[in-house]
Scaffold this active site. Structure first.
Site, short mmCIF file in Angstrom:
data_model
loop_
_atom_site.label_atom_id
_atom_site.label_comp_id
_atom_site.label_asym_id
_atom_site.label_seq_id
_atom_site.Cartn_x
_atom_site.Cartn_y
_atom_site.Cartn_z
N HIS A 1 -5.12 -11.96 -4.74
CA HIS A 1 -5.95 -11.08 -5.27
C HIS A 1 -7.54 -11.08 -4.86
O HIS A 1 -8.28 -10.04 -5.05
CB HIS A 1 -6.02 -10.73 -7.00
CG HIS A 1 -4.48 -10.11 -7.13
ND1 HIS A 1 -3.28 -10.61 -6.99
CD2 HIS A 1 -4.14 -9.19 -8.16
CE1 HIS A 1 -2.26 -9.97 -7.27
NE2 HIS A 1 -2.75 -8.93 -8.33
N ARG B 1 -12.32 0.46 -32.74
CA ARG B 1 -12.39 -1.14 -32.67
C ARG B 1 -11.06 -1.56 -32.22
O ARG B 1 -10.99 -2.72 -32.53
CB ARG B 1 -13.15 -1.83 -33.75
CG ARG B 1 -14.43 -1.60 -34.01
CD ARG B 1 -15.10 -2.49 -34.94
NE ARG B 1 -16.78 -2.34 -34.84
CZ ARG B 1 -17.27 -1.27 -35.92
NH1 ARG B 1 -16.60 -0.75 -36.71
NH2 ARG B 1 -18.47 -1.28 -35.79
N HIS C 1 -8.35 -7.36 -3.75
CA HIS C 1 -9.14 -6.52 -4.73
C HIS C 1 -10.46 -6.16 -3.80
O HIS C 1 -11.01 -5.08 -4.10
CB HIS C 1 -9.79 -7.48 -5.86
CG HIS C 1 -8.68 -7.37 -6.96
ND1 HIS C 1 -8.99 -8.00 -8.16
CD2 HIS C 1 -7.44 -6.59 -7.13
CE1 HIS C 1 -7.63 -7.71 -9.02
NE2 HIS C 1 -7.26 -6.81 -8.49
N ARG D 1 -3.70 -19.09 -16.30
CA ARG D 1 -3.38 -17.95 -16.26
C ARG D 1 -3.96 -17.21 -14.74
O ARG D 1 -3.57 -16.12 -14.13
CB ARG D 1 -3.72 -16.85 -17.17
CG ARG D 1 -3.32 -15.44 -16.80
CD ARG D 1 -3.46 -14.51 -18.17
NE ARG D 1 -3.31 -13.17 -17.90
CZ ARG D 1 -3.34 -12.15 -18.80
NH1 ARG D 1 -3.33 -12.43 -20.02
NH2 ARG D 1 -2.88 -11.00 -18.48
N HIS E 1 -2.49 -0.72 -4.48
CA HIS E 1 -2.75 -2.18 -5.06
C HIS E 1 -1.88 -3.24 -4.34
O HIS E 1 -2.33 -4.37 -4.03
CB HIS E 1 -2.83 -2.28 -6.56
CG HIS E 1 -2.93 -3.76 -7.06
ND1 HIS E 1 -4.15 -4.39 -7.04
CD2 HIS E 1 -2.14 -4.47 -7.95
CE1 HIS E 1 -4.10 -5.34 -7.47
NE2 HIS E 1 -2.90 -5.77 -7.96
N GLU F 1 -7.16 -15.98 -19.77
CA GLU F 1 -7.56 -16.58 -18.60
C GLU F 1 -8.41 -17.54 -18.41
O GLU F 1 -9.27 -17.49 -17.76
CB GLU F 1 -7.74 -15.20 -17.54
CG GLU F 1 -7.67 -15.51 -15.98
CD GLU F 1 -7.84 -14.21 -15.36
OE1 GLU F 1 -6.83 -13.82 -14.69
OE2 GLU F 1 -8.95 -13.91 -15.16
N ASN G 1 -3.64 -14.43 -10.13
CA ASN G 1 -4.45 -13.82 -9.22
C ASN G 1 -4.29 -14.15 -7.91
O ASN G 1 -5.17 -14.07 -6.66
CB ASN G 1 -6.06 -14.20 -9.42
CG ASN G 1 -6.27 -13.47 -10.75
OD1 ASN G 1 -6.52 -11.98 -10.80
ND2 ASN G 1 -6.43 -13.91 -11.91
N GLU H 1 3.55 -7.68 -5.66
CA GLU H 1 3.43 -8.46 -6.75
C GLU H 1 4.65 -9.44 -7.13
O GLU H 1 4.63 -10.45 -7.37
CB GLU H 1 3.32 -7.67 -8.05
CG GLU H 1 2.21 -6.89 -8.26
CD GLU H 1 0.81 -7.76 -8.40
OE1 GLU H 1 0.99 -9.14 -8.58
OE2 GLU H 1 -0.06 -7.49 -8.46
N LYS I 1 5.68 -14.27 -15.87
CA LYS I 1 4.28 -13.93 -16.64
C LYS I 1 4.13 -13.92 -18.12
O LYS I 1 3.21 -14.51 -18.48
CB LYS I 1 4.17 -12.28 -16.17
CG LYS I 1 2.70 -11.85 -16.62
CD LYS I 1 2.35 -10.58 -16.20
CE LYS I 1 0.74 -10.44 -16.31
NZ LYS I 1 0.33 -9.16 -15.46
N LYS J 1 -4.05 -7.23 -20.36
CA LYS J 1 -5.18 -7.08 -19.47
C LYS J 1 -5.32 -5.58 -19.35
O LYS J 1 -4.46 -4.80 -18.96
CB LYS J 1 -5.03 -7.57 -18.18
CG LYS J 1 -5.51 -8.96 -17.89
CD LYS J 1 -5.70 -9.54 -16.68
CE LYS J 1 -6.24 -10.90 -16.37
NZ LYS J 1 -6.47 -11.34 -14.88
#
Length: 329
Positions: A243, A116, A247, A236, A260, A232, A240, A180, A222, A138
């Site tokens: 992206h 957990r 993506h 936030r 990426h 997010e 993206n 990025e 960031k 993330k």
């Protein structure tokens, strides 16, 4: 050494940036009963011995992934988690993600679900991971239909950015990080954007005076955004930018054709064109962004991709709401 603080209350942590920090890794990981180092074959061959020497007598085990986006999968996770149990990691143990974005995401995800949730430390080894993916908590893995579609928010205890580790990167991996960095300039800091635009050749050559300040500035941006919106819920999402298309390109090419960062650069190009057509940015600014992206040498031609497949992939994007594809424009 430079330090950037990510302010998240009880989940706050430092991002330390400097040369030779790997040699001090024991300072960051000495408080747990045992560690698992999750890395990939390329990093292990280059820096595995240095990590072992730096750890000294700290009890640890190691899991080595195959390099590449294909390892960012549930199949990998279902091999790593039993390995952690077999090596008797406890709730007082920790995970060290020692590699690029794939390694960091897998390591963070495994740390977030094992018993957990246990602690983990990010030691990013690529420019993209150092400026972006190692910061913010993330974690996640891909499904064939969509990138990062399974994941958690699980903040690291520390991010240790040793800029010396970038010296082994191929030009293509440096360019991946540039994607990025350009994004951060566009969303938050026009001076950063202009500096990157004017110094693309120096960045690609990895001129040591140029890179570390860029890493620090991206981490500052960031950290500020994540500090305002950890999960997010709103602000936030600006991270993206580029992206949505990026993506989708990775997904339809089955994670083989683009890094990426290349996909992000291509996404930034096409989403900038979209913003221009919608009148959301000036023609002059649109042209500045386009010129910057084209100067990297990455081809922005996606004519060979099926538009239907791209749209289908974008329909799975996590930002989407009420059945509508979401872009950061």
């Amino acid at each position: 050494m430079e330090t950037v603080r990510v302010e998240l209350g009880d989940n706050s942590y430092n991002i330390d940036i400097g040369e030779g920090l790997l040699a001090n890794i024991r300072d960051y990981v000495g408080n747990w009963d045992k560690l698992i180092i999750i890395t990939d074959r390329n990093i292990d061959s280059l820096y595995g011995n240095a990590m072992e020497n730096a750890l000294g007598g700290v009890p640890h085990c190691k899991y080595v992934l195959n390099p590449g986006e294909e390892s960012k999968s549930m199949e990998t996770v279902t091999r790593v988690l039993p390995y952690m149990l077999e090596n008797r990691l406890t709730r007082d143990s920790a995970v060290v993600g020692f590699g690029g974005g794939v390694v960091g995401d897998v390591a963070g995800f495994c740390a977030s679900v094992y018993m957990r949730g246990i602690s983990f430390v990010q030691v990013p080894t690529t420019l993209l991971a150092q400026v972006d993916s190692s910061v913010g908590g993330k974690t996640g893995v891909n499904l064939p239909q969509a990138k990062n579609s399974i994941g958690t928010f699980h903040q690291p205890g520390a991010v240790v950015i040793d800029t010396d580790l970038l010296r082994s990167l191929a030009v293509r991996e440096i360019l991946s990080g540039v994607g990025e960095i350009v994004k951060y300039g566009i969303i938050a800091d026009y001076h950063l954007f202009r500096h990157v635009k004017d110094n693309i050749p120096a960045i690609i050559r990895w001129e040591s005076a140029v890179i570390p300040p860029l890493i620090k500035r991206c981490c500052e941006i960031k950290a500020e955004i994540v500090g305002k919106d950890e999960r997010e819920a709103g602000a936030r999402k600006v991270l993206n930018c580029g992206h949505t298309v990026g993506h989708a390109l990775e997904s339809v090419s089955e994670y083989h054709k683009y890094t990426h960062g290349e996909a992000v650069l291509i996404g930034l190009y096409h989403e900038t064109r979209l913003a221009g057509r919608m009148g959301l940015i000036t023609t002059e600014y649109e042209q500045e962004i386009v010129e910057c992206i084209l100067s990297t040498g990455v081809s922005v031609d996606i004519g060979q991709c099926s538009l239907d497949r791209l749209v289908e992939a974008m329909a799975h994007d996590k930002k989407n709401k009420r059945g509508r594809i979401s872009f950061i424009l």
